[in-house]
Design a protein around this motif. Sequence first.
Motif, PDB file in Angstrom:
ATOM      1  N   MET A   1     -12.125   2.172  -1.411  1.00 47.49           N
ATOM      2  CA  MET A   1     -11.060   2.072  -0.391  1.00 47.49           C
ATOM      3  C   MET A   1     -10.918   3.396   0.376  1.00 47.49           C
ATOM      4  O   MET A   1     -10.835   3.416   1.602  1.00 47.49           O
ATOM      5  CB  MET A   1      -9.740   1.684  -1.077  1.00 47.49           C
TER       6      MET A   1
ATOM      7  N   CYS B   1      -9.359  -7.033  -0.224  1.00 45.77           N
ATOM      8  CA  CYS B   1      -8.654  -8.269  -0.621  1.00 45.77           C
ATOM      9  C   CYS B   1      -9.354  -9.508  -0.061  1.00 45.77           C
ATOM     10  O   CYS B   1      -9.267 -10.583  -0.654  1.00 45.77           O
ATOM     11  CB  CYS B   1      -7.200  -8.251  -0.138  1.00 45.77           C
TER      12      CYS B   1
ATOM     13  N   LEU C   1      -3.352   0.247  -7.077  1.00 45.13           N
ATOM     14  CA  LEU C   1      -3.454  -1.022  -6.355  1.00 45.13           C
ATOM     15  C   LEU C   1      -4.434  -1.971  -7.052  1.00 45.13           C
ATOM     16  O   LEU C   1      -4.496  -3.153  -6.710  1.00 45.13           O
ATOM     17  CB  LEU C   1      -3.953  -0.777  -4.926  1.00 45.13           C
TER      18      LEU C   1
ATOM     19  N   TYR D   1      -7.872  -1.710   2.402  1.00 47.34           N
ATOM     20  CA  TYR D   1      -7.344  -2.538   1.309  1.00 47.34           C
ATOM     21  C   TYR D   1      -7.440  -4.025   1.694  1.00 47.34           C
ATOM     22  O   TYR D   1      -7.847  -4.863   0.887  1.00 47.34           O
ATOM     23  CB  TYR D   1      -5.893  -2.145   1.015  1.00 47.34           C
TER      24      TYR D   1
ATOM     25  N   VAL E   1       0.853  -1.202   0.000  1.00 44.48           N
ATOM     26  CA  VAL E   1       0.000   0.000   0.000  1.00 44.48           C
ATOM     27  C   VAL E   1       0.889   1.253   0.000  1.00 44.48           C
ATOM     28  O   VAL E   1       0.707   2.167  -0.815  1.00 44.48           O
ATOM     29  CB  VAL E   1      -0.963  -0.017   1.222  1.00 44.48           C
TER      30      VAL E   1
END
Length: 345
Positions: free
Chosen positions: A280, A311, A267, A307, A248
């Motif tokens: 995000m 994920c 990202l 994040y 990140v």
Amino acid sequence: MAASGKVASFRLPPLPTIGEVIKLYNLRAEKQLSQNFLLDMKLIDKLVRQAGSLKGAHVCEVGPGPGGLTRSILNAGAKDLLVVEKDTRFIPGLKLLSEAAPGRLRIIHGDILTYRMDRGFPLNITKPWEHDPPNLHIIGNLPFSVATPLIIKWLESMANRTGPFMYGRTRLTLTFQKEVAERLTASTGSRQRSRLSIMAQYLCTVRSCFTIPGRAFVPKPEVDVGVVHFTPLVQPQIQQPFKLVEKVVRNIFQFRRKYCRKGIEMLFPEACRLELAEEMMRRADVDPTLRPTELTIPHVRALADAYAHLCTKEPSLITYEFREELRLKHLDVLILTSDPTHIAP
Ligand code: SAM
């Protein structure tokens, strides 16, 4: 006085000066290995004092060279000093020191980047992470080219409590090129704020101790040197895996002059880039128009948490690397343009 008698017992017997040791063993500094020696014992003692009390301590010194810091650490009362030196030329001079301090100096000829420090010290010095730090210190004046990769490696070990941090919150006192020392300690909003500032400060209390002018070294390096002290935090300020935080932070800082939104977008794969980056930042409650240098550690924590959440919903995101996608695209173009059967549209 009993107390001064005790202190006196740590002290080394009279020895040749560091300058004399260099001459005696013909220890010319190797430019290729970026060797710059400190000869001024007052300055060396000041550097070593930054580690705190070393009475009865276990210490790992990285890159002892002709042994200036080594002497100072022994004189400060370390009871077990392990030195790791890559250049064999220094070993005889270090053996001389070891004879002057029987049973207190262990010499390892090796590379600190691969040395297994988790095997270097007795396990009974270990302190639980939540307790005070163990009586184990790492001290070193290393070449700049080694100091930066080493601190990055040790920050990861710190996050995972491995290597030197298997014994607890081992403290470090290290030298860096002044510019790197400034980055390590830079606060939010400052010009030097960088990836390194966030990675170090989310895991440790980082203290800038003092600057050593380049002229104090033999030979004189191009730049001044900063001494930095690190104490691992009981509770890291970001509770995500090191690799995730690193990803990140790396993405955010790749466009350090732009709004942080730009790095955050990278990202995510192109198809869902804007939508997920938006989600995000909303989830983290971070203003997309802040510059990377303006982000505080709590901002980065919120971003790393957001994040990690994305994920968990879409596990393939964690392996996505924008630069890798670019590389593959570039490769495709190269293959297409070098293919003689390919007809340009
Ligand atoms: N500590 C000494 C002083 O302050 O005068 C020497 C400092 S000199 C900048 C760096 C020392 O680190 C040299 O002795 C060099 O051989 C050693 N060194 C360089 N790379 C190393 C590595 N990867 N592992 C262990 N020692 C290394």
